[in-house]
Design a protein around this motif. Structure first.
Motif, PDB file in Angstrom:
ATOM      1  N   TYR A  72       0.814  -1.222   0.000  1.00  0.00           N
ATOM      2  CA  TYR A  72       0.000   0.000   0.000  1.00  0.00           C
ATOM      3  C   TYR A  72       0.841   1.263   0.000  1.00  0.00           C
ATOM      4  O   TYR A  72       0.371   2.328  -0.392  1.00  0.00           O
ATOM      5  CB  TYR A  72      -1.007   0.006   1.149  1.00  0.00           C
ATOM      6  CG  TYR A  72      -0.434  -0.271   2.515  1.00  0.00           C
ATOM      7  CD1 TYR A  72      -0.623  -1.502   3.116  1.00  0.00           C
ATOM      8  CD2 TYR A  72       0.274   0.697   3.196  1.00  0.00           C
ATOM      9  CE1 TYR A  72      -0.112  -1.775   4.363  1.00  0.00           C
ATOM     10  CE2 TYR A  72       0.785   0.445   4.450  1.00  0.00           C
ATOM     11  CZ  TYR A  72       0.584  -0.800   5.036  1.00  0.00           C
ATOM     12  OH  TYR A  72       1.084  -1.062   6.261  1.00  0.00           O
ATOM     13  N   ARG A 130       3.481   1.488  -1.891  1.00  0.00           N
ATOM     14  CA  ARG A 130       3.701   1.630  -3.333  1.00  0.00           C
ATOM     15  C   ARG A 130       2.458   2.231  -3.981  1.00  0.00           C
ATOM     16  O   ARG A 130       2.552   3.106  -4.829  1.00  0.00           O
ATOM     17  CB  ARG A 130       4.008   0.261  -3.921  1.00  0.00           C
ATOM     18  CG  ARG A 130       4.600   0.333  -5.293  1.00  0.00           C
ATOM     19  CD  ARG A 130       4.966  -1.037  -5.764  1.00  0.00           C
ATOM     20  NE  ARG A 130       3.792  -1.931  -5.741  1.00  0.00           N
ATOM     21  CZ  ARG A 130       3.874  -3.239  -5.920  1.00  0.00           C
ATOM     22  NH1 ARG A 130       5.050  -3.807  -6.124  1.00  0.00           N
ATOM     23  NH2 ARG A 130       2.804  -3.993  -5.897  1.00  0.00           N
ATOM     24  N   THR A 131       1.305   1.746  -3.535  1.00  0.00           N
ATOM     25  CA  THR A 131       0.055   2.296  -4.066  1.00  0.00           C
ATOM     26  C   THR A 131      -0.007   3.794  -3.829  1.00  0.00           C
ATOM     27  O   THR A 131      -0.350   4.575  -4.726  1.00  0.00           O
ATOM     28  CB  THR A 131      -1.153   1.642  -3.375  1.00  0.00           C
ATOM     29  OG1 THR A 131      -0.994   0.238  -3.432  1.00  0.00           O
ATOM     30  CG2 THR A 131      -2.438   2.071  -4.021  1.00  0.00           C
ATOM     31  N   ARG A 174       2.372   5.842  -3.420  1.00  0.00           N
ATOM     32  CA  ARG A 174       3.310   6.550  -4.297  1.00  0.00           C
ATOM     33  C   ARG A 174       2.757   6.611  -5.714  1.00  0.00           C
ATOM     34  O   ARG A 174       2.840   7.631  -6.385  1.00  0.00           O
ATOM     35  CB  ARG A 174       4.654   5.834  -4.321  1.00  0.00           C
ATOM     36  CG  ARG A 174       5.426   5.980  -3.045  1.00  0.00           C
ATOM     37  CD  ARG A 174       6.911   5.764  -3.288  1.00  0.00           C
ATOM     38  NE  ARG A 174       7.616   5.852  -2.023  1.00  0.00           N
ATOM     39  CZ  ARG A 174       8.144   4.797  -1.391  1.00  0.00           C
ATOM     40  NH1 ARG A 174       8.070   3.604  -1.952  1.00  0.00           N
ATOM     41  NH2 ARG A 174       8.750   4.949  -0.250  1.00  0.00           N
ATOM     42  N   ALA A 175       2.173   5.481  -6.147  1.00  0.00           N
ATOM     43  CA  ALA A 175       1.641   5.424  -7.502  1.00  0.00           C
ATOM     44  C   ALA A 175       0.524   6.434  -7.690  1.00  0.00           C
ATOM     45  O   ALA A 175       0.250   6.891  -8.789  1.00  0.00           O
ATOM     46  CB  ALA A 175       1.135   4.023  -7.798  1.00  0.00           C
ATOM     47  N   LYS A 176      -0.126   6.759  -6.589  1.00  0.00           N
ATOM     48  CA  LYS A 176      -1.186   7.753  -6.627  1.00  0.00           C
ATOM     49  C   LYS A 176      -0.636   9.135  -6.914  1.00  0.00           C
ATOM     50  O   LYS A 176      -1.371  10.035  -7.278  1.00  0.00           O
ATOM     51  CB  LYS A 176      -1.814   7.803  -5.230  1.00  0.00           C
ATOM     52  CG  LYS A 176      -3.247   7.403  -5.141  1.00  0.00           C
ATOM     53  CD  LYS A 176      -3.715   7.750  -3.759  1.00  0.00           C
ATOM     54  CE  LYS A 176      -4.263   6.542  -3.063  1.00  0.00           C
ATOM     55  NZ  LYS A 176      -4.810   6.901  -1.744  1.00  0.00           N
ATOM     56  N   GLY A 177       0.652   9.303  -6.687  1.00  0.00           N
ATOM     57  CA  GLY A 177       1.244  10.612  -6.900  1.00  0.00           C
ATOM     58  C   GLY A 177       1.365  11.436  -5.643  1.00  0.00           C
ATOM     59  O   GLY A 177       1.584  12.635  -5.698  1.00  0.00           O
ATOM     60  N   LEU A 178       1.213  10.785  -4.489  1.00  0.00           N
ATOM     61  CA  LEU A 178       1.350  11.525  -3.235  1.00  0.00           C
ATOM     62  C   LEU A 178       2.803  11.932  -3.025  1.00  0.00           C
ATOM     63  O   LEU A 178       3.708  11.188  -3.385  1.00  0.00           O
ATOM     64  CB  LEU A 178       0.922  10.648  -2.058  1.00  0.00           C
ATOM     65  CG  LEU A 178      -0.560  10.372  -1.897  1.00  0.00           C
ATOM     66  CD1 LEU A 178      -0.772   9.375  -0.774  1.00  0.00           C
ATOM     67  CD2 LEU A 178      -1.311  11.652  -1.616  1.00  0.00           C
ATOM     68  N   PRO A 179       3.007  13.105  -2.457  1.00  0.00           N
ATOM     69  CA  PRO A 179       4.375  13.497  -2.108  1.00  0.00           C
ATOM     70  C   PRO A 179       4.942  12.525  -1.082  1.00  0.00           C
ATOM     71  O   PRO A 179       4.210  11.978  -0.253  1.00  0.00           O
ATOM     72  CB  PRO A 179       4.225  14.888  -1.492  1.00  0.00           C
ATOM     73  CG  PRO A 179       2.824  15.303  -1.741  1.00  0.00           C
ATOM     74  CD  PRO A 179       2.013  14.110  -2.088  1.00  0.00           C
ATOM     75  N   GLU A 180       6.271  12.333  -1.119  1.00  0.00           N
ATOM     76  CA  GLU A 180       6.910  11.318  -0.282  1.00  0.00           C
ATOM     77  C   GLU A 180       6.624  11.518   1.213  1.00  0.00           C
ATOM     78  O   GLU A 180       6.345  10.565   1.935  1.00  0.00           O
ATOM     79  CB  GLU A 180       8.422  11.335  -0.547  1.00  0.00           C
ATOM     80  CG  GLU A 180       9.173  10.169   0.068  1.00  0.00           C
ATOM     81  CD  GLU A 180       8.720   8.811  -0.447  1.00  0.00           C
ATOM     82  OE1 GLU A 180       8.123   8.744  -1.539  1.00  0.00           O
ATOM     83  OE2 GLU A 180       8.946   7.807   0.261  1.00  0.00           O
TER      84      GLU A 180
END
Lengths: 330, 341, 571, 380
Positions: free
Chosen positions: A226, A228-229, A231-237
């Motif tokens: 999740y 990775r999910t 991050r894949a969503k485009g959330l800032p780190e």
């Protein structure tokens, strides 16, 4: 879930009584007469007899036990012979001091521990991670009283004498004598000043443990799908770590809080001793050494109560942070 | 300008010893609205390829080598970072994963997680975003979205979870959807529903779709074109129908043999012998040769190149159309045509 | 279930207790009904002095005294603890008489006194201007009440021996008028010393309290109301006591003390206490460790006052034990101990070697006695050989004819000084073939072992704080051999004779030869190995002026302490 | 050539082969011990006539010198044959753990430190420059100026108030501190394992009874419980060890019970049951060995914890009988001199921190190595 916790808590009450009973007999059967602590040169046997009577030591053990139990169950903790006041008053004087010290330290320990642990997990394997690992393990391995003495040397004596700092931190007590004459704001500041060194000691030692725990837990979480999910969503780190990671990483840390919570009362024993912090730890040590049985018994019960409370709190918190558990009681 | 253009992609995984050459020079082209399938056994590098596109390689674990290029609508993604990459992630390019159970965060409600994506990529206020979130849930076929939105992943069934994942992916209205084994964890009836759903939303939104699966069957139901991956390299690529009708590479044929399908009951199940070797330790020559039933001496010595495949040398009849009919194959069996370069 | 709830409620209550002062909970009980009104009366009485108090000059400022242990308070039973006793004498309460620097009696609460010709009556005339802090006058009634209270064992007063020769009960005391009180007793050498130590209690507050309840009455530790130079303000148990100058203190006795405030602080770790002294957190560090004194002496702004103190430190040998029943063995133990070196090592040289229980500050102290038993391992060895202890198996430890080794266990309670001395003695006695085994015990167990009838010990470290009145009968007299304090258990008619005589000779010149003879006899018998009387060291911040500390105690001159205005901390 | 190097200098074959850590340690150890034996030859020879401690030291010296040489020689020869030094032993769970552990530099460092500590403890009679009770100042004609002497070439870590050499006392004190840790944890782990295993395996009333007992002891703050026990009874080393052990076993018991409960459901256990093995055999032969990994971790971390606790007790003046050096009591003795003779408390304090740190490092390393879930993460 909740009812299970509550039932467990109620079951703990006889358990705590059992513990207190154990202490009662250990202290009563230990070699030496508790009244003889008050013997002074020139004292007559009659006086000793009176002391013994007023301490309730002239009755057979079982009768004493029964009397103690009966009073205890009614909420009467007895009389502290050393402090010459009801145990309840004595404990009420010590308890807030310990709670303030330990809750502050717990707060900072968890704050710092979580931040450091997360940072380490994010930067796993880096130089920073190694350094922080070393530092946390170092403090974790350090005897608390030793750290306390060192901090006194550094932040009070050396700060003032060698380095000419404009101020040094007070090394003992909860407030300056005569603080009651100060303006409320200055009184508050004075108290904070006194809190600095003991809190720092406790925090450093506890934070090491928390950080180690959080690091492990976060490392586990960071590798989850999740994350990775997210991050894949485009959330800032930062959001990935602090929202999606931390929230999960903290679930096991809650257990740790349950373990540390009883620390609020008992974990400060040695630190209170060094910093002359008039709290429960110091009270307990002195009372044990002076065989002030009623104080030891009440304190024991209280300490045990904190452990039980800690478990209950951990259970409840678990429900708060982990929806899988919250929902399972339907 | 293609929607996605991958050239010479090489992604390696760092290990204690030699680097694992997990993706080793893959070219891929995906046009707007097109759906492409990527097929291979586990260990063939297909998931890593998808992760490479969005720069989601595990930290410190994988690296895209220089010389690789991934262009999205002409924009180079390799080496891209920061804000623009995050805009693309989940916005223009979305991705769904294999395990909806572990890929959804267990401590947030599904609604919350979809909403997060909506708010991130769409200029909507909170209420509108909520509205949109519910709409998405409805779109992916979740009944009673209002109630389900508050549910946590563990309260949903596997199919529902994957639907929620898809809803989350659609939140940014992407023009490319990467679906990494979206149905592997599901049972067969649910699989069919999810594939249908994917197909439907792809058509409706005109998205490009890169569907990754180990199952040729699954891919063939959705995709226009198929790439077969083995050992980090494309071994055969071409239009779906052609590959299904006339697989050339022995590996493709092996995959066909090992698939279980409803519409093709005559065939018996023939699994490919052996396992995919470690990516650190590819065999010399053709990477498939230790498992190849038609292995030749040359396969052990030299690595074949990817060539336009038209026919098969030897006993197997030649099917398909004209030379270069949109199909590439990497196999020495075709070498005869080339004159043994 | 209801009961367990009350247990749980304690936790909840305690959390809210941070806000309010403790003691206002329902559990305060008697403390509430007694202390509330009592302290309110004190406040209103003190308020009548507002504006009249002397200000400026030396008046003002606050002083903080740090010690390692909390004090018990102002009840008679608390007088067993040195800190409490001094606060009763010099700070919060008053005694009838005081001692001056040369330890001669001086008027205090009593303006004058008179001893009858036959030394059986003592009449005190009291001051008529001494008020209890709540506004009541201190009268003869209070003195009589105090006397009757402390001679009752139920009061748990630790020094009833002071009044052993008084006529029992009410026959012993007679209130002549409001300010005159007369006592009746058998003749005794030292009549006044008892009254220097005993603080007078308020009859109007405690008269109704049954004596056996006095030791648990809140007066002692929760809200003492005294008549001394400082009035009680507040106490945080285990932390501090706070006192305030008493403006009503009689002008003739110096009037209101200079200091506004005086705080007694508890800091259990001595290193922390030293740090506080150096960082000026406390003004006085009471009873410094020797090496801390050395450190403090090097600091600017600090002085270390060291003064002789009537305390003696010795090893009591239990002569009921066969090995120790032989005076030659006891003598050898003393001769084999290098006491000068112990003083050097443990006390930094700041102690006086003793050979009897008479401390250096006592008028009968004989300085020449200190040289009587010098360190002489040779002589110690020959004494042991004479007593039949020879190292027969050459392991370094002597054995008797039966082959039993000369092993002596030395018990003491956990205390740094004792541990150090014990370790040094072990090394030194090994040299003469005696194996000393120091053993630490918990204080209660230790006290039980040395005072119980079984006397299950061989040697024990003991420290006595003696005061200026010495009566060793409970230690060495044959009649007391089964009493609590006859550690050594020796019976010697000659010693008995001296002890009996000494109590009856009022004239010091006449008594001195008897004291000498008594001490010489002790020297011969060696019931104890007397070690030393250590100087007491107090570290004092130099901003505090006119601090004099002498055998009377650390707080004896607190009325004169003052701080120059520029040195006062802004509270 | 490697073989001959092994004859000449232990560790050299390994060093030549690039195994710097193992070879270096062996070389360092061997040379160090040899130097010790030569420079303190008188003492070593004197040990032949000495007491038990001397003999133990002598034996240790001989065994370690010989052992290191033998190891280096044989390992060198084997690596000549197989080409690689590793690869020995069966790849059981513990063997795998060891291999994972070996990759952890910090843990190896900790292990090396612990080895050195224990070696120093055993060799104390040869290593210590002075006797444990070298109270020279108080012997006949003693020199009082040697008290509280600052660190110098004679007294590397200075002297305490009895003029005793701090370094020597730290060495002699290691006997108490390190042994207390080992013994107390040994007892508590044995007891905890036994009771936990019984509770977990038998269940029912036995389980309830044992777990109530566990709860009861755990409802007590450990330090306070220790103070109660140690304060009221004569503080012999025996009481301290027993007190430390009896306050620690419940956590072990709880952990073992959990492990057993989990293992009980696994296939191999059912298989064993199906084969008709007795309960005891299943428990001790099949279940417990599988719980060994976490147990070792708990024990290692527990030793460090115990050393700190013992120090805390000593700090309150409640530790081992006064006069017997232990690190904790040395810190406690030295705290009064913190401002004028810092070395008295500082060096034993460092010894504590170092030893505890080493144990924790090893414990961490073991946990990473033995917990497959985590170690996989570490490898990834």
């Amino acid at each position: 879930m909740l009812s299970f916790s509550l039932r467990r808590t109620l079951l703990a009450i006889p358990l705590l009584l059992g513990v207190a009973t154990l202490v009662f007999f250990v202290l009563s059967l230990a070699p030496g007469d508790a009244a003889s602590i008050y013997l002074r040169p020139g004292m007559t046997p009659e006086t000793l007899e009176h002391i013994r009577r007023s301490m309730g030591l002239d009755d057979p053990l079982l009768i004493r036990y029964g009397r103690w139990l009966l009073a205890f169950l009614q909420g009467d903790f007895g009389y502290s012979h050393f402090y010459q006041m009801p145990v309840r008053d004595r404990i009420l004087a010590a308890l807030p001091n310990t709670l303030i010290l330990a809750s502050g330290a717990l707060f900072f320990a968890f704050l710092i521990g979580i931040l450091v642990g997360v940072l380490q997990a994010v930067k796993e394997g880096s130089f920073l991670d190694s350094v922080l690992s070393g530092v946390t393990l170092f403090f974790y391995s350090m005897p608390s009283f030793w750290l306390a003495l060192m901090l006194i040397l550094f932040f009070s004596l050396s700060a003032m004498k060698l380095w000419n700092w404009p101020f040094s931190f007070p090394v003992s007590g909860i407030q300056s004598p005569g603080a009651d004459l100060l303006a409320p704001w200055d009184q508050f500041r004075d108290r904070i000043h006194h809190l600095v060194l003991p809190t720092l000691t406790l925090t450093l030692i506890l934070a090491g443990g928390v950080a180690r725990y959080v690091r492990t837990s976060m490392l586990d979480v960071i590798r989850q799908d999740y994350i990775r999910t997210a991050r894949a969503k485009g959330l800032p780190e930062t959001r990935v770590i602090m929202k999606h990671g931390l929230r999960n990483g903290l679930i096991p840390v809650v257990t740790l809080f349950g373990v540390y919570f009883p620390f609020l009362l008992s974990g400060t024993v040695l630190i209170e001793y060094v910093f002359a912090w008039p709290g429960m730890g110091q009270l307990m040590v002195e009372s044990i050494l002076r065989k002030d049985l009623p104080v030891v018994l009440a304190g024991t019960f209280l300490f045990g109560g904190m452990v039980v409370l800690g478990n209950l709190l951990a259970d409840l918190l678990y429900g708060v942070v982990d929806p899988r558990i919250r929902q399972s009681d339907g | 300008m293609s929607l996605l253009e991958i050239q010479k992609l090489r992604t390696h995984i760092r290990t204690a010893g030699d680097d694992a050459r997990a993706v080793d020079g893959v070219d891929l082209l995906l046009e707007e609205g097109e759906s492409v399938g990527l097929v291979g056994e586990s260990g063939s590098g297909k998931t890593l390829l998808a992760l490479s596109i969005l720069g989601l390689l595990p930290e410190g674990g994988g690296a895209i080598l220089p010389g690789s290029s991934i262009r999205f609508r002409g924009e180079e993604l390799v080496g891209m970072g920061g804000k623009r990459l995050r805009e693309i992630r989940g916005g223009e390019v979305a991705m769904i994963f294999q395990e909806p159970m572990t890929s959804l965060n267990p401590v947030f409600s599904v609604g919350n997680q979809i909403l997060e994506a909506v708010e991130l990529h769409r200029p909507l206020n909170r209420d509108a975003a909520k509205e949109e979130m519910l709409r998405l849930l409805g779109e992916v076929g979740i009944p009673d979205p209002e109630a389900r939105a508050g549910d946590y992943p563990h309260q949903l069934s596997g199919g529902m979870r994957q639907r929620a994942m898809i809803a989350m992916a659609l939140a940014g209205e992407p023009s490319l959807l990467l679906a990494d084994e979206p149905t592997t964890a599901l049972d067969v009836t649910v699989e069919a529903q999810i594939l249908q759903l994917l197909k439907r939303v792809q058509a409706r939104m005109g998205m490009g779709l890169l569907l990754i699966s180990h199952d040729l069957n699954v891919v063939s139901r959705v995709c226009d074109r198929i790439l077969i991956l083995y050992g980090g390299k494309v071994v055969e690529a071409g239009p779906t129908q052609k590959i299904l009708d006339a697989p050339i590479h022995p590996y493709t044929r092996g995959l066909m043999g090992s698939r279980l399908s409803f519409d093709d009951r005559r065939r018996t199940l023939r699994p490919i012998p052996g396992e995919v070797p470690e990516a650190t330790d590819w065999p010399r020559g053709c990477r498939f040769h230790p498992r190849c039933p038609e292995v030749m001496d040359r396969c052990r010595r030299e690595e074949p190149r990817l060539l336009p495949g038209t026919e098969r040398k030897g006993a197997v009849e030649v099917q398909g159309g004209a030379p270069g009919g949109g199909r590439d194959v990497r196999c020495w069996l075709l070498a005869g045509e080339e004159g043994g370069a | 279930m209801r009961r367990s709830l009350s247990l749980l409620s304690l936790v909840a209550l305690s959390i809210t207790a941070c806000v309010g002062e403790s003691g206002d909970g329902p559990g305060a009980g008697l403390g509430d009904t007694f202390c509330g009104p009592a302290l309110a009366r004190v406040d209103s009485f003190m308020a009548t002095f507002a504006g009249e108090e002397p200000t400026g000059g030396r008046y003002g400022g606050m002083v903080v005294v740090g010690t390692v242990a909390d004090m018990h308070g102002m009840s008679p039973r608390a007088a067993g603890d040195v800190g409490s006793a001094q606060h009763q004498q010099f700070v919060n309460l008053m005694t009838l008489i005081e001692a001056d620097e040369s330890f001669d009696p001086m008027p205090y609460l009593a303006t004058s006194w008179e001893v009858s010709e036959d030394r059986t009556e003592l009449t005190f005339r009291l001051r008529e201007d001494v008020y209890w802090h709540d506004g009541e006058l201190t009268t003869a009634q209070d003195v009589a009440f105090t006397y009757l209270t402390v001679i009752n064992p139920a009061s748990e007063y630790p020094n009833p021996g002071f009044f052993q020769h008084y006529l029992p009960g009410e026959e012993g005391v007679e209130v002549v008028d409001s300010f005159t009180v007369k006592f009746h007793f058998q003749p005794h050498a030292d009549i006044l010393e008892s009254w220097r130590g005993l603080a007078i209690l308020p009859h109007h507050l405690l008269g109704d309290v049954p004596t056996e309840e006095l030791s648990t009455h809140p007066y002692g530790a929760v809200c003492p109301v005294g008549n001394g130079p400082f009035r009680f303000v507040s106490r945080a148990p285990g932390e501090s006591w706070t006192f305030q100058a008493n403006p009503a203190f009689p002008e003739a006795l110096g009037g209101r003390p200079y200091l506004d405030r005086y705080v007694y602080r508890v800091i259990p770790t001595q290193t922390t206490l030293l740090a506080e002294l150096i960082t000026k957190g406390v003004d006085v560090y009471v009873q410094m460790l020797p090496n801390h004194a050395a450190t403090a002496r090097e600091e600017t702004g600090l002085t270390v006052l060291s003064f002789p103190y009537p305390a003696i430190f010795f090893v009591a040998w239990n002569s009921r034990v066969p090995e120790l029943s032989d005076v030659r063995v006891r003598r050898a133990l003393t001769l084999g101990t290098n006491r000068r070196q112990i003083i050097e090592g443990v006390q930094g040289g700041e102690a006086v070697l003793l050979n009897s229980g008479v401390p250096p500050v006592h008028w009968a102290f004989d300085p020449s006695l200190g040289d009587s038993l010098p360190y002489d391992p040779e002589q110690a060895r020959s004494l042991l050989i004479a007593a039949g202890w020879v190292d027969r198996d050459e392991d370094g430890i002597r054995e008797n004819l039966d082959g039993e080794p000369l092993v002596i266990e030395l018990i003491y309670n956990q205390n740094r000084e004792r541990q150090q001395v014990g370790e040094i003695m072990r090394v030194q006695l090994r040299d003469i073939g005696v194996e000393l085994r120091p053993r630490v015990m918990e204080f209660g167990a230790y006290m039980s072992q040395i005072t119980s009838e079984e006397r299950d010990f061989e040697g024990a470290f003991v420290t006595f704080e003696t005061g200026f009145r010495l009566d060793d009968r409970d230690l060495f007299h044959s009649d007391a051999v089964d009493g609590l304090w006859a550690f050594a258990g020796i019976m010697d008619p000659e010693l008995d004779r001296y002890l009996d005589t000494l109590q009856l000779i009022p004239d010091r010149v006449e008594a001195l030869p008897v004291w000498r003879a008594y001490q010489n006899r002790l020297l011969q018998l060696q019931p104890y190995t007397f070690l030393y009387s250590a100087l007491r060291r107090d570290g004092v911040n130099e901003r505090l002026q006119d601090v004099v500390m002498d055998p009377r105690g650390d707080w004896a001159t607190i009325r004169q302490w003052w701080i120059a205005p520029q040195d006062r901390k802004t509270p | 050539m490697g073989r001959r190097a092994g004859f000449l200098l232990p560790g050299l074959p390994q060093l030549l082969r690039g195994r710097v850590l193992g070879g270096g340690f062996a070389l360092f150890l061997w040379l160090g011990l040899l130097t010790l034996a030569v420079t303190r030859f008188d003492r070593v020879r004197g040990a032949l006539l000495g007491d038990l401690d001397d003999w133990i030291a002598l034996l240790t010296l001989a065994m370690v010198l010989g052992g290191v040489w033998l190891w280096s020689f044989r390992a060198g020869r084997r690596s000549m044959v197989t080409g690689r030094g590793s690869g020995e032993g069966s790849p059981g769970a513990l063997g795998q753990g060891w291999r994972a552990f070996r990759r952890n530099r910090m843990a190896l460092l900790g292990l090396g430190t612990i080895c050195l500590f224990y070696l120093a403890m055993l060799l104390t009679p040869f290593l210590a420059p002075f006797e444990p009770e070298f109270r020279e100042a108080y012997e006949v004609g003693g020199d009082m100026t040697r008290r509280l002497a600052a660190p110098s070439s004679v007294h590397l870590m200075g002297t305490d108030e009895f003029s005793q050499d701090i370094l020597s006392r730290i060495l002699y004190g290691s006997r108490i501190s390190l042994t207390i840790g080992l013994l107390a944890v040994g007892i508590s782990v044995t007891l905890g394992t036994f009771l936990g295993a019984i509770a977990g395996y038998w269940g029912g009333l036995v389980d309830t009874a044992i777990m109530r007992l566990v709860d009861m002891v755990m409802a007590f703050p450990r330090l306070v419980l220790l103070i109660v026990i140690v304060a009221l009874f004569p503080t012999t080393i025996f009481i301290v060890i027993v007190a430390l052990a009896f306050t620690q076993w419940p956590s072990t018991a709880r952990m073992v019970r959990g492990e057993i409960l989990a293992l009980k459901e696994r296939e191999f256990c059912e298989a064993a049951r199906a084969l008709g093995f007795s309960r005891g055999r299943i428990l001790f032969r099949h279940l417990l060995p599988n719980a060994l990994g976490p147990l070792i971790v708990v024990a290692t971390l527990g030793i460090g914890n115990t050393i700190v606790l013992e120090a805390g007790l000593s700090f309150l003046g409640l530790g081992v009988q006064a006069g017997t050096p232990s690190w904790g009591s040395m810190v406690s003795d030295g705290r009064d001199y913190l401002m004028d003779a810092w070395w008295v408390a500082t060096f034993p304090g460092f010894a504590i921190v170092l030893a505890v740190l080493a144990f924790n490092l090893v414990g961490d390393g073991l946990r990473d190595a033995l917990d497959p879930r985590q170690s996989e993460g570490a490898r990834r």
